[in-house]
Design a protein around this motif. Structure first.
Motif, PDB file in Angstrom:
ATOM      1  N   GLU A  11      19.395  57.825  37.870  1.00 20.47           N
ATOM      2  CA  GLU A  11      18.841  58.539  36.769  1.00 20.47           C
ATOM      3  C   GLU A  11      19.072  57.560  35.436  1.00 20.47           C
ATOM      4  O   GLU A  11      17.809  57.540  34.731  1.00 20.47           O
ATOM      5  CB  GLU A  11      19.298  59.784  36.403  1.00 20.47           C
ATOM      6  CG  GLU A  11      18.628  60.767  35.538  1.00 20.47           C
ATOM      7  CD  GLU A  11      18.782  62.025  35.426  1.00 20.47           C
ATOM      8  OE1 GLU A  11      19.436  62.459  34.071  1.00 20.47           O
ATOM      9  OE2 GLU A  11      18.833  62.664  36.559  1.00 20.47           O
ATOM     10  N   ILE A  14      16.519  54.774  35.631  1.00 19.45           N
ATOM     11  CA  ILE A  14      15.130  55.269  35.472  1.00 19.45           C
ATOM     12  C   ILE A  14      14.627  55.780  34.158  1.00 19.45           C
ATOM     13  O   ILE A  14      13.614  55.412  33.720  1.00 19.45           O
ATOM     14  CB  ILE A  14      15.092  56.429  36.599  1.00 19.45           C
ATOM     15  CG1 ILE A  14      14.832  55.772  37.992  1.00 19.45           C
ATOM     16  CG2 ILE A  14      13.773  57.387  36.187  1.00 19.45           C
ATOM     17  CD1 ILE A  14      14.813  57.014  38.933  1.00 19.45           C
ATOM     18  N   LEU A  18      11.693  54.051  31.870  1.00 18.98           N
ATOM     19  CA  LEU A  18      10.554  54.754  31.067  1.00 18.98           C
ATOM     20  C   LEU A  18      10.628  54.784  29.658  1.00 18.98           C
ATOM     21  O   LEU A  18       9.551  54.424  28.905  1.00 18.98           O
ATOM     22  CB  LEU A  18      10.733  56.298  31.608  1.00 18.98           C
ATOM     23  CG  LEU A  18      10.490  56.649  32.934  1.00 18.98           C
ATOM     24  CD1 LEU A  18      11.053  58.093  33.361  1.00 18.98           C
ATOM     25  CD2 LEU A  18       9.017  56.838  33.189  1.00 18.98           C
ATOM     26  N   LEU A  45       9.685  64.888  36.810  1.00 15.64           N
ATOM     27  CA  LEU A  45      10.165  64.089  38.015  1.00 15.64           C
ATOM     28  C   LEU A  45      11.406  64.568  38.178  1.00 15.64           C
ATOM     29  O   LEU A  45      12.395  65.067  37.431  1.00 15.64           O
ATOM     30  CB  LEU A  45      10.456  62.513  37.194  1.00 15.64           C
ATOM     31  CG  LEU A  45       9.171  62.054  36.718  1.00 15.64           C
ATOM     32  CD1 LEU A  45       9.421  60.634  36.165  1.00 15.64           C
ATOM     33  CD2 LEU A  45       8.116  61.918  37.601  1.00 15.64           C
ATOM     34  N   VAL A  47      14.694  63.156  40.205  1.00 14.08           N
ATOM     35  CA  VAL A  47      15.428  61.987  40.668  1.00 14.08           C
ATOM     36  C   VAL A  47      16.154  62.280  41.724  1.00 14.08           C
ATOM     37  O   VAL A  47      17.176  63.061  41.446  1.00 14.08           O
ATOM     38  CB  VAL A  47      16.017  61.483  39.206  1.00 14.08           C
ATOM     39  CG1 VAL A  47      16.910  60.076  39.454  1.00 14.08           C
ATOM     40  CG2 VAL A  47      15.251  61.216  38.313  1.00 14.08           C
ATOM     41  N   VAL A  71      11.210  60.770  42.665  1.00  8.15           N
ATOM     42  CA  VAL A  71      11.334  59.453  42.484  1.00  8.15           C
ATOM     43  C   VAL A  71      12.890  58.694  42.850  1.00  8.15           C
ATOM     44  O   VAL A  71      13.680  59.562  42.581  1.00  8.15           O
ATOM     45  CB  VAL A  71      10.902  58.691  41.172  1.00  8.15           C
ATOM     46  CG1 VAL A  71       9.544  58.871  40.864  1.00  8.15           C
ATOM     47  CG2 VAL A  71      11.955  59.407  40.219  1.00  8.15           C
ATOM     48  N   GLN A  76       9.406  53.310  40.933  1.00 10.67           N
ATOM     49  CA  GLN A  76       8.429  54.631  41.502  1.00 10.67           C
ATOM     50  C   GLN A  76       8.268  55.562  40.146  1.00 10.67           C
ATOM     51  O   GLN A  76       7.418  56.373  40.001  1.00 10.67           O
ATOM     52  CB  GLN A  76       9.320  55.330  42.521  1.00 10.67           C
ATOM     53  CG  GLN A  76       9.276  54.819  43.783  1.00 10.67           C
ATOM     54  CD  GLN A  76      10.235  55.328  44.678  1.00 10.67           C
ATOM     55  OE1 GLN A  76      11.100  55.941  44.574  1.00 10.67           O
ATOM     56  NE2 GLN A  76       9.540  55.483  45.985  1.00 10.67           N
ATOM     57  N   ALA A  77       9.270  55.564  39.299  1.00 10.86           N
ATOM     58  CA  ALA A  77       9.272  56.468  38.108  1.00 10.86           C
ATOM     59  C   ALA A  77       7.985  55.862  37.324  1.00 10.86           C
ATOM     60  O   ALA A  77       7.232  56.912  36.724  1.00 10.86           O
ATOM     61  CB  ALA A  77      10.520  56.585  37.427  1.00 10.86           C
TER      62      ALA A  77
END
Length: 83
Positions: A11, A14, A18, A45, A47, A71, A76-77
């Motif tokens: 996480e 990710i 983002l 999303l 995770v 994701v 992927q995110a």
């Protein structure tokens, strides 16, 4: 007493990817992990770390038709939110 939700190890990376890409990210505990805002759209999303699986509650949430993307990586995110 409430119990803190367990966060997946993937996480932080990710979220960082983002946010670096200009997304606003809000961590949630239930029913999924992240609400992401980008280009006037909201994304949900979930995770997972490698080998992780959805909980029964998450399976029910997806089965009800909620637009959730699962994701496992920053790449992927980013793809999930159109980047």
């Amino acid at each position: 007493m409430t119990r803190a939700a367990k966060r997946d190890a993937s996480e932080p990376g990710i979220i960082a990817a983002l946010e670096r890409s200009g997304c606003m990210v809000y961590q949630m505990d239930r029913p999924v992990d992240l609400m992401v805002y980008r280009a006037r759209r909201l994304y949900l999303l979930e995770v997972k770390s490698k080998g992780g699986s959805l909980t029964d509650d998450q399976e029910e949430f997806l089965a009800a038709g909620w637009p959730v993307t699962v994701v496992w990586s920053p790449e992927q995110a980013l793809t999930a939110v159109g980047l």
